[in-house]
Every structure is written in C-alpha cells, then in structure tokens.
Design an enzyme around this catalytic site. Sequence first.
Site, PDB file in Angstrom:
ATOM      1  N   MET A  78       0.732  -0.716   0.210  1.00  0.00           N
ATOM      2  CA  MET A  78       0.247  -0.042  -0.303  1.00  0.00           C
ATOM      3  C   MET A  78       0.913   1.026  -0.104  1.00  0.00           C
ATOM      4  SD  MET A  78      -3.026  -1.491   2.367  1.00  0.00           S
ATOM      5  CE  MET A  78      -2.039  -2.021   3.977  1.00  0.00           C
ATOM      6  N   ILE A 134       1.610  -5.845   8.289  1.00  0.00           N
ATOM      7  CA  ILE A 134       3.078  -5.719   8.173  1.00  0.00           C
ATOM      8  C   ILE A 134       3.257  -3.824   8.518  1.00  0.00           C
ATOM      9  CG2 ILE A 134       5.176  -5.582   7.338  1.00  0.00           C
ATOM     10  CD1 ILE A 134       3.931  -7.958   5.927  1.00  0.00           C
ATOM     11  N   GLY A 164       1.459   3.908   6.066  1.00  0.00           N
ATOM     12  CA  GLY A 164       2.051   2.879   4.565  1.00  0.00           C
ATOM     13  C   GLY A 164       2.093   1.578   5.037  1.00  0.00           C
ATOM     14  N   SER A 165       2.583   0.689   4.093  1.00  0.00           N
ATOM     15  CA  SER A 165       2.527  -0.520   4.749  1.00  0.00           C
ATOM     16  C   SER A 165       1.851  -1.279   3.806  1.00  0.00           C
ATOM     17  CB  SER A 165       1.070  -0.587   6.256  1.00  0.00           C
ATOM     18  OG  SER A 165       0.212   0.329   5.658  1.00  0.00           O
ATOM     19  N   ARG A 166       2.176  -3.062   4.468  1.00  0.00           N
ATOM     20  CA  ARG A 166       1.699  -4.251   3.269  1.00  0.00           C
ATOM     21  C   ARG A 166       1.322  -5.056   3.956  1.00  0.00           C
ATOM     22  NH1 ARG A 166       6.983  -7.744   2.031  1.00  0.00           N
ATOM     23  NH2 ARG A 166       5.332  -8.955   3.072  1.00  0.00           N
TER      24      ARG A 166
END
Length: 198
Positions: A78, A134, A164-166
């Site tokens: 993302m 994550i 911000g991340s996954r």
Amino acid sequence: MNLAPGAWRLATVPFALSAVAAYLFVPAGVALVLFGTATLWFHRDPERSAAGTIVSPADGTVSVVREDDGRLRVGVYMSPLSVHVNRAPLSGRIESVEHVSGAYRPAFSKDSDRNERLHIRGTGPDGEWDLVLIAGWFARRIHPYVEPGTELSSGERVGHISYGSRADVVLPADVTRSELRVAEGDSIRAGDRLVDSA
C-alpha cells in the site's frame, strides 16, 4: 467521506498548531493545514464489496507471490496514495490476533518480512487463512478491529495501518498458483477476486 477510527485525533494536532504557526510564519501554518487534510484523506475508508469468496485484503500493488510452507502468500503493498483500511480475505472465524514486534524497513522491500506486524488467523468453510499486516518504515501504528471469536464475511473490515504498509494473505492449502488471478506488479483493490475458482 468515511474515515478510519482515530483519523480526527491524528489530524487535530496539525490543525490546532496551524493557527499558532500561521501567526509566526504563514507558510508553516498553511503546511500544517495541508498535513492535517492529508492525514484525513490518508485514513479514508470507502465502501468496498467482495467480488468473490477469496479477495484482496488491501488496495495497492501486488508485491509478493510465493509459497510459504506449501501455501501461497500474496502480498499487497500500500503506497501513501492507497486506502489503508484492510479487509478479511475470506469468510470465517478469527482464531487469533497476535502482535509481533520487529524492524521498520520499507514495506516494499524483502527485508520487510522482519518488520513489526500483526498476524490475524482465521478458519472458515473455505479453509484456514492468515492475514499479516506489516508496518512500513514510517507506519508504526497497526490498528486491529477484530479479536478471537469474531465472525467475518470476506471483504469485511479487520483493521488499518497508519502511514504506509503491506498486507499479506496466506491462502488455504488447496489453492494453487494456477488459480491465482494476480501476479507481481498488478494493481488491485480490497475486495477484488484473488482466485479464479472463488
């Protein structure tokens, strides 16, 4: 515009400081107003509907497709422009929600597997599944909306990550790579179908 929980709390500080900053230095006040507005926009929570029984947990770019212990893992990176509210990839009951401390590497890098993360494990009519949220180098706030025992349908909200991340989904063991509808580099939205047969 719907917002993720806590969005106004995060935006209130820059909005409140903007008045003082503008009195001292107008561009600083304008910058704080823009930052507060960006914070609200970042935490937007648009409606999504599930297009299948196995769906993407996030908006973004597919950054990982690999096998982990005989099960397929699909990771969605993302970017700062993506919606960061995450959704259940399958229907079922939440079995566990586990926070794991770790590093803060960029969410798109291979090292991000060692980052701070939240494991959400579920089981349902389509099998066992794991969702791993994550944190990225700047994202240090993972906010779960679920707890063990929660019953979900695919596409329902499970949490969000600030800044911000996954989001990785480890699919049920019987899902094969040939059934996947996505590949690394594809753009996807939360609720989009991940598997042809589902």
